[in-house]
Design a protein around this motif. Structure first.
Motif, PDB file in Angstrom:
ATOM      1  N   SER A 124       0.832  -1.207   0.000  1.00 37.76           N
ATOM      2  CA  SER A 124       0.000   0.000   0.000  1.00 37.76           C
ATOM      3  C   SER A 124       0.867   1.258   0.000  1.00 37.76           C
ATOM      4  N   ASN A 125       2.134   1.114  -0.345  1.00 39.54           N
ATOM      5  CA  ASN A 125       3.062   2.248  -0.348  1.00 39.54           C
ATOM      6  C   ASN A 125       2.835   3.151  -1.554  1.00 39.54           C
ATOM      7  N   THR A 126       3.186   4.423  -1.388  1.00 43.17           N
ATOM      8  CA  THR A 126       3.092   5.401  -2.463  1.00 43.17           C
ATOM      9  C   THR A 126       4.403   5.407  -3.245  1.00 43.17           C
ATOM     10  N   PRO A 127       4.330   5.404  -4.576  1.00 49.90           N
ATOM     11  CA  PRO A 127       5.569   5.468  -5.355  1.00 49.90           C
ATOM     12  C   PRO A 127       6.416   6.689  -4.978  1.00 49.90           C
ATOM     13  N   GLY A 128       7.726   6.550  -5.101  1.00 49.81           N
ATOM     14  CA  GLY A 128       8.667   7.614  -4.775  1.00 49.81           C
ATOM     15  C   GLY A 128       9.913   7.031  -4.126  1.00 49.81           C
ATOM     16  N   TYR A 129      10.789   7.926  -3.656  1.00 47.82           N
ATOM     17  CA  TYR A 129      12.023   7.494  -2.987  1.00 47.82           C
ATOM     18  C   TYR A 129      11.665   6.596  -1.808  1.00 47.82           C
ATOM     19  N   PHE A 130      12.437   5.485  -1.641  1.00 44.26           N
ATOM     20  CA  PHE A 130      12.181   4.641  -0.477  1.00 44.26           C
ATOM     21  C   PHE A 130      13.441   4.119   0.206  1.00 44.26           C
ATOM     22  N   HIS A 131      14.632   4.188  -0.453  1.00 47.79           N
ATOM     23  CA  HIS A 131      15.806   3.588   0.187  1.00 47.79           C
ATOM     24  C   HIS A 131      17.077   4.108  -0.467  1.00 47.79           C
ATOM     25  N   SER A 132      18.158   4.216   0.336  1.00 49.68           N
ATOM     26  CA  SER A 132      19.477   4.578  -0.178  1.00 49.68           C
ATOM     27  C   SER A 132      20.434   3.412   0.001  1.00 49.68           C
ATOM     28  N   VAL A 133      21.308   3.241  -0.975  1.00 48.78           N
ATOM     29  CA  VAL A 133      22.307   2.172  -0.976  1.00 48.78           C
ATOM     30  C   VAL A 133      23.579   2.722  -1.609  1.00 48.78           C
ATOM     31  N   VAL A 134      24.658   1.942  -1.585  1.00 49.80           N
ATOM     32  CA  VAL A 134      25.833   2.277  -2.401  1.00 49.80           C
ATOM     33  C   VAL A 134      25.908   1.262  -3.528  1.00 49.80           C
ATOM     34  N   LEU A 135      26.428   1.721  -4.655  1.00 48.26           N
ATOM     35  CA  LEU A 135      26.524   0.892  -5.852  1.00 48.26           C
ATOM     36  C   LEU A 135      27.953   0.395  -6.007  1.00 48.26           C
ATOM     37  N   HIS A 136      28.108  -0.929  -6.107  1.00 52.24           N
ATOM     38  CA  HIS A 136      29.426  -1.545  -6.326  1.00 52.24           C
ATOM     39  C   HIS A 136      29.706  -1.634  -7.822  1.00 52.24           C
ATOM     40  N   PRO A 137      30.984  -1.678  -8.220  1.00 60.12           N
ATOM     41  CA  PRO A 137      31.335  -1.770  -9.648  1.00 60.12           C
ATOM     42  C   PRO A 137      30.733  -2.981 -10.361  1.00 60.12           C
ATOM     43  N   GLY A 158       8.979  -4.924  -1.892  1.00 61.94           N
ATOM     44  CA  GLY A 158       7.842  -5.166  -2.767  1.00 61.94           C
ATOM     45  C   GLY A 158       7.775  -4.243  -3.967  1.00 61.94           C
ATOM     46  N   VAL A 159       8.931  -3.885  -4.523  1.00 58.02           N
ATOM     47  CA  VAL A 159       8.988  -2.952  -5.653  1.00 58.02           C
ATOM     48  C   VAL A 159       9.069  -3.727  -6.969  1.00 58.02           C
ATOM     49  N   LEU A 160       8.194  -3.358  -7.915  1.00 54.02           N
ATOM     50  CA  LEU A 160       8.187  -4.006  -9.231  1.00 54.02           C
ATOM     51  C   LEU A 160       8.938  -3.190 -10.272  1.00 54.02           C
ATOM     52  N   GLU A 161       8.813  -1.855 -10.218  1.00 54.88           N
ATOM     53  CA  GLU A 161       9.514  -0.975 -11.158  1.00 54.88           C
ATOM     54  C   GLU A 161      10.197   0.122 -10.348  1.00 54.88           C
ATOM     55  N   TYR A 162      11.373   0.543 -10.814  1.00 55.47           N
ATOM     56  CA  TYR A 162      12.174   1.490 -10.048  1.00 55.47           C
ATOM     57  C   TYR A 162      13.092   2.282 -10.972  1.00 55.47           C
ATOM     58  N   VAL A 163      13.659   3.356 -10.413  1.00 52.34           N
ATOM     59  CA  VAL A 163      14.777   4.066 -11.038  1.00 52.34           C
ATOM     60  C   VAL A 163      15.797   4.340  -9.940  1.00 52.34           C
ATOM     61  N   LEU A 164      17.074   4.406 -10.325  1.00 52.16           N
ATOM     62  CA  LEU A 164      18.144   4.760  -9.393  1.00 52.16           C
ATOM     63  C   LEU A 164      18.456   6.233  -9.575  1.00 52.16           C
ATOM     64  N   SER A 165      18.668   6.942  -8.470  1.00 56.16           N
ATOM     65  CA  SER A 165      18.859   8.384  -8.561  1.00 56.16           C
ATOM     66  C   SER A 165      19.832   8.886  -7.499  1.00 56.16           C
ATOM     67  N   ARG A 166      20.941   9.417  -7.949  1.00 53.80           N
ATOM     68  CA  ARG A 166      21.892  10.059  -7.041  1.00 53.80           C
ATOM     69  C   ARG A 166      21.243  11.298  -6.410  1.00 53.80           C
ATOM     70  N   GLU A 167      20.471  12.039  -7.203  1.00 57.60           N
ATOM     71  CA  GLU A 167      19.838  13.276  -6.734  1.00 57.60           C
ATOM     72  C   GLU A 167      18.855  13.007  -5.594  1.00 57.60           C
ATOM     73  N   GLU A 168      18.088  11.935  -5.703  1.00 53.32           N
ATOM     74  CA  GLU A 168      17.121  11.598  -4.636  1.00 53.32           C
ATOM     75  C   GLU A 168      17.842  11.292  -3.332  1.00 53.32           C
ATOM     76  N   HIS A 169      18.953  10.572  -3.420  1.00 52.22           N
ATOM     77  CA  HIS A 169      19.730  10.282  -2.210  1.00 52.22           C
ATOM     78  C   HIS A 169      20.238  11.578  -1.587  1.00 52.22           C
ATOM     79  N   LEU A 170      20.814  12.445  -2.406  1.00 50.42           N
ATOM     80  CA  LEU A 170      21.362  13.703  -1.887  1.00 50.42           C
ATOM     81  C   LEU A 170      20.266  14.574  -1.286  1.00 50.42           C
ATOM     82  N   GLU A 171      19.087  14.579  -1.907  1.00 52.38           N
ATOM     83  CA  GLU A 171      17.971  15.378  -1.396  1.00 52.38           C
ATOM     84  C   GLU A 171      17.489  14.838  -0.046  1.00 52.38           C
ATOM     85  N   LYS A 172      17.380  13.521   0.066  1.00 53.98           N
ATOM     86  CA  LYS A 172      16.974  12.904   1.333  1.00 53.98           C
ATOM     87  C   LYS A 172      17.990  13.205   2.426  1.00 53.98           C
ATOM     88  N   ASN A 173      19.261  13.104   2.099  1.00 50.95           N
ATOM     89  CA  ASN A 173      20.326  13.416   3.049  1.00 50.95           C
ATOM     90  C   ASN A 173      20.216  14.862   3.523  1.00 50.95           C
TER      91      ASN A 173
END
Length: 197
Positions: A124-137, A158-173
């Motif tokens: 029942s979650n609303t789409p949008g930013y939900f988690h931050s991680v680090v990306l390995h090579p 429970g995510v079916l479709e997503y995008v990765l975003s450096r900007e979203e992480h920085l904004e959340k921080n």
């Protein structure tokens, strides 16, 4: 995923059919959700619970659980055992951004936000930013539970479709640093301590 005596379940059905009825009966429901806290084993033993932890019963339960090999084989191994489970949970739900930033500094990796475009129907979650991680090579990502394929984290939430975003992480921080500077600094330095000693 949740593991209980009946086996492996997704968090949403477990919450809907097990947790919510108990919470509604006991009036623990707050603002449409469940107030969740995470405790270490040592702290749990000091809480004023109606039923105290009994070491004899705990040992008996451990023996019975370990006898059930098929159940034990379904439980994923801890990928980052240096972080206590109660702290990993706290970093996973609410303080993932400072954790990812600390990991970025400690391991010279890039922290990114994961933005849900579409959740599975049982969420029942609303789409949008939900988690931050680090990306390995190699394409894997890492959060407080350890380095793993991105799909594992998507499945956890429970995510079916997503995008990765450096900007979203920085904004959340930036929001966390502005709204809760002391808590942010504490979480960041605690996370950093796990990797820098």
């Amino acid at each position: 995923m949740v593991f209980d005596f009946q086996g492996k379940k997704r968090i949403q059905p477990f919450s809907e059919y097990v947790i919510m009825p108990i919470a509604e009966k006991r009036a623990y429901r707050r603002h449409g959700g469940i107030l969740t806290r995470y405790y270490s084993e040592a702290t749990l033993k000091t809480l004023p619970l109606r039923v105290k932890a009994n070491e004899t019963y705990i040992k008996k339960a451990q023996i019975e659980i370990l006898k059930n090999r098929s159940f034990c084989e379904k439980i994923p191994k801890r990928l980052n055992p240096i972080i206590p489970a109660d702290r990993a949970a706290q970093f996973s739900f609410g303080w993932c951004a400072p954790f990812a930033s600390a990991l970025e500094q400690a391991k010279s990796l890039i922290a990114i936000g994961i933005v849900a475009v579409k959740y599975s129907p049982d969420q029942s979650n609303t789409p949008g930013y939900f988690h931050s991680v680090v990306l390995h090579p190699d394409g894997d990502v890492e959060d407080s539970w350890g380095k793993q394929p991105l799909q594992r984290i998507l499945d956890r939430f429970g995510v079916l479709e997503y995008v990765l975003s450096r900007e979203e992480h920085l904004e959340k921080n930036a929001r966390l640093m502005k709204n809760s500077p002391e808590k942010y600094a504490s979480a960041y330095h605690e996370a950093l301590s796990y990797f820098l000693g």
